[in-house]
Design a protein around this motif. Sequence first.
Motif, short mmCIF file in Angstrom:
data_model
loop_
_atom_site.label_atom_id
_atom_site.label_comp_id
_atom_site.label_asym_id
_atom_site.label_seq_id
_atom_site.Cartn_x
_atom_site.Cartn_y
_atom_site.Cartn_z
N ASN A 126 4.59 70.55 46.03
CA ASN A 126 5.49 71.60 45.66
C ASN A 126 5.68 72.50 46.94
O ASN A 126 5.19 73.79 46.78
CB ASN A 126 5.12 72.57 44.44
CG ASN A 126 6.03 73.54 43.81
OD1 ASN A 126 7.08 73.35 44.33
ND2 ASN A 126 5.71 74.56 43.34
N ASP A 130 15.21 78.23 46.28
CA ASP A 130 14.04 78.48 45.04
C ASP A 130 14.49 79.98 44.86
O ASP A 130 14.56 80.70 45.47
CB ASP A 130 12.89 78.00 45.61
CG ASP A 130 12.51 76.61 45.46
OD1 ASP A 130 13.26 75.90 44.90
OD2 ASP A 130 11.58 76.30 45.92
N ARG A 134 4.80 81.48 44.09
CA ARG A 134 5.02 80.48 43.23
C ARG A 134 6.49 80.44 42.83
O ARG A 134 7.41 81.21 43.14
CB ARG A 134 4.81 81.11 41.44
CG ARG A 134 3.16 81.14 41.35
CD ARG A 134 3.00 82.00 39.82
NE ARG A 134 1.56 82.16 39.79
CZ ARG A 134 0.81 81.61 39.06
NH1 ARG A 134 1.33 80.11 38.65
NH2 ARG A 134 -0.60 81.77 39.04
N ASN A 135 7.14 79.28 42.68
CA ASN A 135 8.42 78.92 42.01
C ASN A 135 8.51 78.45 40.85
O ASN A 135 7.60 78.34 39.99
CB ASN A 135 9.23 77.85 43.30
CG ASN A 135 8.50 76.77 43.09
OD1 ASN A 135 7.72 76.12 42.75
ND2 ASN A 135 8.76 75.90 44.38
N ARG A 163 8.64 75.44 39.59
CA ARG A 163 7.84 74.50 39.41
C ARG A 163 6.17 74.83 39.34
O ARG A 163 5.45 73.79 39.01
CB ARG A 163 8.21 73.43 40.62
CG ARG A 163 9.63 72.96 40.67
CD ARG A 163 10.10 72.13 41.54
NE ARG A 163 9.73 72.62 43.11
CZ ARG A 163 10.73 73.33 43.39
NH1 ARG A 163 11.83 73.50 42.76
NH2 ARG A 163 10.57 73.86 44.74
#
Length: 340
Positions: free
Chosen positions: A129, A135, A166-167, A169
Amino acid sequence: MTRCLRKACIRYYTLPRQPSRQYDAAAIATRIHDWEKGIMERCTVELDTITASQYTSMCMTLDRPLPPRPCPLPACGTPLPANWHLAYFPARLRESQLAADGYEPEWQPPPPFDRRVWASGRLKWWPANALRIGDRAQQETRCRSVNVKEGSVGTTVFVTTEQLVRNARGPVLTDERCLAYMSTDVKPSPPRSKLMILMHAARIANRVAEFSRTLEPTPIMLFRYSALTFNSHRIHYDHQYATVEEGYPAPLVHGPLTCTLLLGLLEEQLHHHRAQTLHIDSFTYRAISPLYCGRPLTLHGRWSTSAEADADPGRLKCHLWATNEQGGLAMSGTATLEAS
């Protein structure tokens, strides 16, 4: 931890000194203890969109290749190079909220520990990831530890924070940073402070590099990097402040910039040898001595030996380090790579 911290503060503030102000040792120890409890419970969250504009500006700042014209912006979905997340998730503070040295005070110990340098860090990526252009992501920051140590420059408070990015995903990377905070009780005598005497004692690097690159960080480069990362720490761009107030011979190269340049050197090697099946899993590094604006620095790399590979099978390691113009060791770290 509390007992050690209190003893360190009491020893420091009762030593024979020439302070401009008087401090109550017990009160300082209590204040730091209360501050430590508070920051261990704190969590800050910054939201950002990974834009192509910041990516392109970082390329120009670090002299990295741009996408071919007529459209020099990277396409949506382009992954960020290692450590370029620092161009995003800025601490959104007004100037009136900053410390006197221009840095954000969110994780700073109470006075007089107002002088800071970047000490060390560790980056860990989730290979499945990557953070990509387009994003929408967030960065959560927490304090992981506070350590107080005595040394030849007095008491130093080491504050380690961890940033989790974090994104949509899931987790992308963790960025652990350790900043060293020192007292400004005794004003350094230009051009060298006690801190500088200690830091200039860095050993000469006696390693053999397999690949290297030399560059000279200019005022424009440091200014652009400060602007891109929204880092207003004055030691990196304010010559008067860096030399007179903090006693350095010139503005300092950012610790995270040196780290980014080292990782960029490694990525260039991977690209040159068409090793796209390898990805950087982690990078652990330590700052040893300063690098200065207008003075050449050299980036070095060496792949792990067969003995090192046998000790840790399945992982390839690359040792990365930076040296100053005299060959003194400025930053040293080890990257771990894995197959995709």
